[in-house]
Design a protein around this motif. Structure first.
Motif, PDB file in Angstrom:
ATOM      1  N   GLU A 151       0.862  -1.248  -0.112  1.00  0.00           N
ATOM      2  CA  GLU A 151      -0.028   0.075   0.051  1.00  0.00           C
ATOM      3  C   GLU A 151       0.924   1.290   0.092  1.00  0.00           C
ATOM      4  O   GLU A 151       0.330   2.396  -0.609  1.00  0.00           O
ATOM      5  N   PHE A 152       1.943   1.293   0.776  1.00  0.00           N
ATOM      6  CA  PHE A 152       2.833   2.420   0.867  1.00  0.00           C
ATOM      7  C   PHE A 152       3.554   2.615  -0.406  1.00  0.00           C
ATOM      8  O   PHE A 152       3.790   3.754  -0.721  1.00  0.00           O
ATOM      9  N   ALA A 153       3.923   1.538  -1.157  1.00  0.00           N
ATOM     10  CA  ALA A 153       4.466   1.794  -2.326  1.00  0.00           C
ATOM     11  C   ALA A 153       3.675   2.642  -3.228  1.00  0.00           C
ATOM     12  O   ALA A 153       4.428   3.673  -3.985  1.00  0.00           O
ATOM     13  N   GLY A 154       2.455   2.252  -3.234  1.00  0.00           N
ATOM     14  CA  GLY A 154       1.427   3.255  -4.337  1.00  0.00           C
ATOM     15  C   GLY A 154       1.534   4.644  -3.794  1.00  0.00           C
ATOM     16  O   GLY A 154       1.390   5.696  -4.575  1.00  0.00           O
ATOM     17  N   ILE A 155       1.510   4.796  -2.624  1.00  0.00           N
ATOM     18  CA  ILE A 155       1.264   6.205  -2.010  1.00  0.00           C
ATOM     19  C   ILE A 155       2.306   6.886  -2.380  1.00  0.00           C
ATOM     20  O   ILE A 155       2.489   8.001  -2.470  1.00  0.00           O
TER      21      ILE A 155
END
Length: 190
Positions: A75-79
């Motif tokens: 999820e953080f990778a996309g953010i």
């Protein structure tokens, strides 16, 4: 107006990294990582120094493609990819992943950045943080204190400018299940 928010993890004795840039003592579990994701998602931009940016850019652009990544890491990778980033560097001429390179911290340019629409701006990177602090450009502090003492001389302190006094106003705290405590401050009257 947007705020510049210093976001940093430190040991109980005030170090943000150990010797040789060791951060293995950071206790980022799923609860804390989800908190970082939720907070990051609301930011309008990330401002990093070159070293921090390069560490982030080496891992996060494709972390969601790694089968060993957890759901919160993916999820953080996309953010991270989606949020605009500004890297301050005198050596980089360009950077990928939605990143603008700036060479010097100019208070008037930071004021223009803060006046733009959008979410607040997260600041990280030790040398860059010291510059922003010296110039009085940090509006808010989110300090994550990890339950570890590194010991004198075994790390790099977050606040390396002992000649600068900052009066802060506590606006909140939060204790996480792993023992990390968030201390949330606004800039007070100096």
């Amino acid at each position: 107006m947007r705020k510049i928010i210093l976001i940093a993890s430190v040991s109980v004795d005030g170090y943000f990294e150990g010797l040789n840039r060791d951060i293995s003592w950071h206790l980022v579990d799923e609860e804390l990582h989800q908190h970082f994701n939720d907070m990051s998602r609301e930011m309008g931009a990330f401002i990093d120094g070159r070293v921090t940016y390069e560490l982030m850019a080496d891992y996060w652009p494709t972390a969601d493609q790694d089968p060993h990544s957890t759901a919160v890491e993916a999820e953080f990778a996309g953010i991270w990819r989606d949020i605009p980033k500004i890297v301050f560097s005198r050596t980089l001429t360009e950077a990928g992943w939605n990143t603008t390179v700036m060479h010097d911290v100019v208070p008037e340019e930071i004021a223009e950045l803060k006046a733009q629409p959008g979410g607040d701006i997260a600041l990280s990177g030790a040398n860059l943080t010291a510059t922003f602090l010296r110039l009085g450009l940090v509006d808010e502090y989110r300090i994550y204190v990890h339950p570890v003492v590194l010991g004198q001389g075994n790390g790099r302190p977050l606040f390396e400018s002992p000649d600068i006094r900052m009066n802060l106003k506590l606006t909140g705290t939060h204790a996480f299940g792993n023992g990390v405590v968030l201390l949330h401050y606004e800039r007070g009257q100096d």
